[in-house]
Design a protein around this motif. Sequence first.
Motif, PDB file in Angstrom:
ATOM      1  N   LEU A 117       0.864  -1.169   0.000  1.00  0.00           N
ATOM      2  CA  LEU A 117       0.000   0.000   0.000  1.00  0.00           C
ATOM      3  C   LEU A 117       0.908   1.229   0.000  1.00  0.00           C
ATOM      4  O   LEU A 117       1.483   1.580   1.027  1.00  0.00           O
ATOM      5  CB  LEU A 117      -0.891   0.006   1.250  1.00  0.00           C
ATOM      6  CG  LEU A 117      -1.848   1.195   1.320  1.00  0.00           C
ATOM      7  CD1 LEU A 117      -2.877   1.089   0.219  1.00  0.00           C
ATOM      8  CD2 LEU A 117      -2.538   1.230   2.664  1.00  0.00           C
ATOM      9  N   ARG A 118       1.017   1.861  -1.168  1.00  0.00           N
ATOM     10  CA  ARG A 118       1.902   3.016  -1.220  1.00  0.00           C
ATOM     11  C   ARG A 118       1.193   4.254  -0.702  1.00  0.00           C
ATOM     12  O   ARG A 118       0.011   4.238  -0.429  1.00  0.00           O
ATOM     13  CB  ARG A 118       2.351   3.223  -2.665  1.00  0.00           C
ATOM     14  CG  ARG A 118       3.338   2.171  -3.066  1.00  0.00           C
ATOM     15  CD  ARG A 118       3.306   1.933  -4.538  1.00  0.00           C
ATOM     16  NE  ARG A 118       4.112   2.912  -5.234  1.00  0.00           N
ATOM     17  CZ  ARG A 118       4.345   2.852  -6.549  1.00  0.00           C
ATOM     18  NH1 ARG A 118       3.827   1.889  -7.249  1.00  0.00           N
ATOM     19  NH2 ARG A 118       5.056   3.760  -7.148  1.00  0.00           N
ATOM     20  N   GLY A 131      -0.960   0.053  -5.637  1.00  0.00           N
ATOM     21  CA  GLY A 131      -0.226  -1.161  -5.325  1.00  0.00           C
ATOM     22  C   GLY A 131       1.178  -1.029  -5.866  1.00  0.00           C
ATOM     23  O   GLY A 131       1.514  -0.044  -6.516  1.00  0.00           O
ATOM     24  N   GLY A 176      -2.043   5.181  -2.204  1.00  0.00           N
ATOM     25  CA  GLY A 176      -3.050   4.139  -2.325  1.00  0.00           C
ATOM     26  C   GLY A 176      -2.802   3.134  -3.440  1.00  0.00           C
ATOM     27  O   GLY A 176      -3.549   2.177  -3.615  1.00  0.00           O
ATOM     28  N   GLU A 208       2.618  -2.423  -8.273  1.00  0.00           N
ATOM     29  CA  GLU A 208       2.806  -2.502  -9.719  1.00  0.00           C
ATOM     30  C   GLU A 208       1.835  -1.617 -10.479  1.00  0.00           C
ATOM     31  O   GLU A 208       1.585  -1.855 -11.653  1.00  0.00           O
ATOM     32  CB  GLU A 208       2.642  -3.954 -10.182  1.00  0.00           C
ATOM     33  CG  GLU A 208       3.758  -4.829  -9.664  1.00  0.00           C
ATOM     34  CD  GLU A 208       3.609  -6.259 -10.098  1.00  0.00           C
ATOM     35  OE1 GLU A 208       2.789  -6.517 -10.991  1.00  0.00           O
ATOM     36  OE2 GLU A 208       4.303  -7.111  -9.536  1.00  0.00           O
ATOM     37  N   ASP A 209       1.277  -0.614  -9.834  1.00  0.00           N
ATOM     38  CA  ASP A 209       0.317   0.250 -10.519  1.00  0.00           C
ATOM     39  C   ASP A 209       0.988   1.510 -11.012  1.00  0.00           C
ATOM     40  O   ASP A 209       1.823   2.095 -10.325  1.00  0.00           O
ATOM     41  CB  ASP A 209      -0.814   0.649  -9.558  1.00  0.00           C
ATOM     42  CG  ASP A 209      -1.696  -0.526  -9.219  1.00  0.00           C
ATOM     43  OD1 ASP A 209      -2.306  -0.508  -8.154  1.00  0.00           O
ATOM     44  OD2 ASP A 209      -1.759  -1.459 -10.038  1.00  0.00           O
ATOM     45  N   TYR A 210       0.545   1.943 -12.172  1.00  0.00           N
ATOM     46  CA  TYR A 210       1.025   3.211 -12.702  1.00  0.00           C
ATOM     47  C   TYR A 210       0.080   4.327 -12.302  1.00  0.00           C
ATOM     48  O   TYR A 210      -1.083   4.104 -12.007  1.00  0.00           O
ATOM     49  CB  TYR A 210       1.041   3.150 -14.236  1.00  0.00           C
ATOM     50  CG  TYR A 210       2.311   2.589 -14.795  1.00  0.00           C
ATOM     51  CD1 TYR A 210       2.481   1.233 -14.977  1.00  0.00           C
ATOM     52  CD2 TYR A 210       3.358   3.434 -15.149  1.00  0.00           C
ATOM     53  CE1 TYR A 210       3.656   0.725 -15.486  1.00  0.00           C
ATOM     54  CE2 TYR A 210       4.537   2.938 -15.661  1.00  0.00           C
ATOM     55  CZ  TYR A 210       4.672   1.582 -15.835  1.00  0.00           C
ATOM     56  OH  TYR A 210       5.836   1.083 -16.336  1.00  0.00           O
TER      57      TYR A 210
END
Lengths: 271, 291, 294
Positions: free
Chosen positions: B22-23, B28, B26, B30-32
Amino acid sequence: MPVDTKRVRGPDESQSPLVFLPPTAQTCEVLRRPGDRGKGDVRPLFARCGLVSQAKGSAYIEAGNTKIMCSVYGPRETERKDDTDMKSGRLVCDVRLAPFSCQKRGAWIQGSEERDLSLALSESMQPGVCLHRYPRSQIEVNVMVLENDGGVLAHAVTCASMALADAGIEMYDVVLGCALRQDGDSCLVDPDFSEERGSWQAGYGENQGRVTVALLPNFNQVSGLHADGEMREDTLTAAVRTCMDGCHKLYPVVQQAILRAVKRKAPPPEK
Amino acid sequence: MATVQVSEAEKVYVMHGVRDDLRVDGRGCEDYRHMEIETDVVSNTDGSAKVSLGHTDILVGIKAEIGKPRPMVPDEGYLEFFVDCSANATPEFEGRGGEELGVELSNTLYKVFNNRHSLDLRSLCICPGEHCWVLYVDVLLLQCDGNLFDAMSIAIKAALFNTRIPKVHISEDEEGVKEIELSDDPYDCMRLNVENVPCIVTLCKIAHRHVVDATLQEKACSVASLLISVTHKGMVTCVRKLGRGSLDPDSIFEMTETGKRVGKALHAPLMELLQKEESLGKKRQKVGFLA
Amino acid sequence: MAVDMRLPTVRKQISLSGSQSTDGKHLVVPGDVITSDTGFMRGHGTYMDDEKLTASVAGEVERVNKLICVRPLKTRFNGEVGDVVVGRITEVQQKRWKVETNSRLDSVLLLSSVNLPGGELRRRSAEDELAMRDYLQEGDLISAEVQSVFSDGALSLHTRSLKYGKLGQGVLVQVSPSLVKRQKTHFHNLPCGASIILGNNGYIWLYPTPGQQDEEAGGYYTSLEPVPLPDREVISRLRNCLLALAAHKVLLYDTSVLYCYESSLSHQMKDILKPEIMDEIVMETRQRLLEQEG
């Protein structure tokens, strides 16, 4: 190096005579490596420390025909005040390719390839040097490539670590470099210049590339990784592992060279 | 790259967050971030694209000129890259500050495209040994908010897709002097096949995990990153380790695998979006620099 | 793995009809004549040109009795005595720290203006000077109050109360200083499970609500324990809400932040920053704020 304004260069259309070689001489079939080397063997390494008496530390490496020289100056006060870091020192690396080192005459002004090599060298060396022991100082590493016969970055890394060790700079571990050329399904460790460049026909095949790995052998940590060309992911992984093995093979030679230099510098035992 | 300072406590917070997937914003691991792509923004070029990834803005312009082919490869054209980090992006780039970063970015681009399959250079040849098309790819950094390599590679792929090279016709008269004629029809042009153009994925190692598309704050918490450029088939064209720290071989293999997976998945939505944009044709609402 | 690529669209500024007409506001650009009446005193943002009072910045005209000043809408932070600020240490100098607070000049935190560890009251000695770096280093975040303003505009800060001091784990959000509403208190413990410090200089600090109050530590002990996941989610959501509100130029105070948080609960955290969802959430928030006002 100063800008070369006095020398009269030939007209701009002047080209290297190698362009006019008949096509067959340009392709290089890698059936048998010169010197009866196996595909996984590194070239025999000749390494000496302590060449340049003015520098704090220096080293010279010969691997096949690749000849590289490195000198280390420092630690000194940082020149640019705005870059002073209170907690750790800076490592300034500079790689120069002598104009006569490659087949085609290089320019006197630092080209983009040299800047790329300097940046790569600096990134590979930084994890190995204990920079927190030299706050507010900078250490200068100058590498000069006298003859380029393949694997420049890898051998420059090895040369630079030997020079740093010779200079008495605190390091976590010696950083060793190894290069590899992937050609289809076979890989050649420590390629020389013609193997590295490859043939233009082969360039259209699958799985062509070059990999260079910088390793800290006692920690088994990779401090530098450069790969280009076009490879599959599993080939790349295997190539990195092979390079790491190559580095481990180099370690005893480098160790011997540094110890020999230390023995020469150490005062004779008191009777 | 422009750096922000972070305190030790903030670093610890970010590291624990990444460990739990949880960055700070919000996402993940590997999400851009939200990405906006637009092509054909500059009318003087043969191809252009603008990409905004979060607050990072990159503008790419491609100009095609007729030049002499390289002596070693007479039947191919070539590409020249130039990256300009202007002081608009951040005050750190004032004067010669941005030059180092610009050189690093262009050298990486040369390495990424240094293979036979990314772009079919033989299609850029006009007359073997005498004339060929040279594509000058100029990248301009308008705003810097982390993850420059990824945004730049996506912008270059979009710009290459948008590039229209005029068709030329070689005519030879009696004395054997060759003349190049550009066709009169402005729409009669050649397009490039960008299927194999790779996309760069930068993975930052934070504690024991790695994140994709790191912001400047997350970059300040990591000591090493791996840059990997992947084609849509999953072939890796360039790998580089960036940063001052060292990497464990196992992390490298993990990061390569993640990078390949993420990179492969970038191409399909990008090509779909570019084709959708082209099919809109005249009806497309041109936004340019207003948004 | 999620990738969201899209074509850009022109975003229109949404405004609720009728309520925010610009009749009441007198907006000027540099060079506009405000008034030719000589009975007024000139304040910040104006200059006298041939007996005419002219604006020197682009902004809104404010009139207090006979004083006319022009307040620019987007500016660096101009501090006043009593403002709460969140700043980052940039330099450690002799007997003071330099703090960056989004203002024209770096603010100053004197060694005599901080509380000593353990809450002792004594004169600062040479040993304290040498130990300065042990307490606050470059890059640390602090919350402080403006004690005074120097003649050149630099602020002098103090952390002489237990609620100020070094900040621990949390998230910093940077917005424009003019968006933070001036209130009685800037420290809030939001009911959703996190705490917030709204600095007047536009730096907003979100942190997990501390379990027990470490009174005697007074802001020195920074806990490096991992923050539990539900608290993290609340903080991330709040951060995205703050950025959404700032993008739509909504005044930030505890009520507006809370309303925005509640409107955003129906969406996923990472979707809040997508343009259309941002518009929706901010519309709802604005609606609720209007209803609340009456």
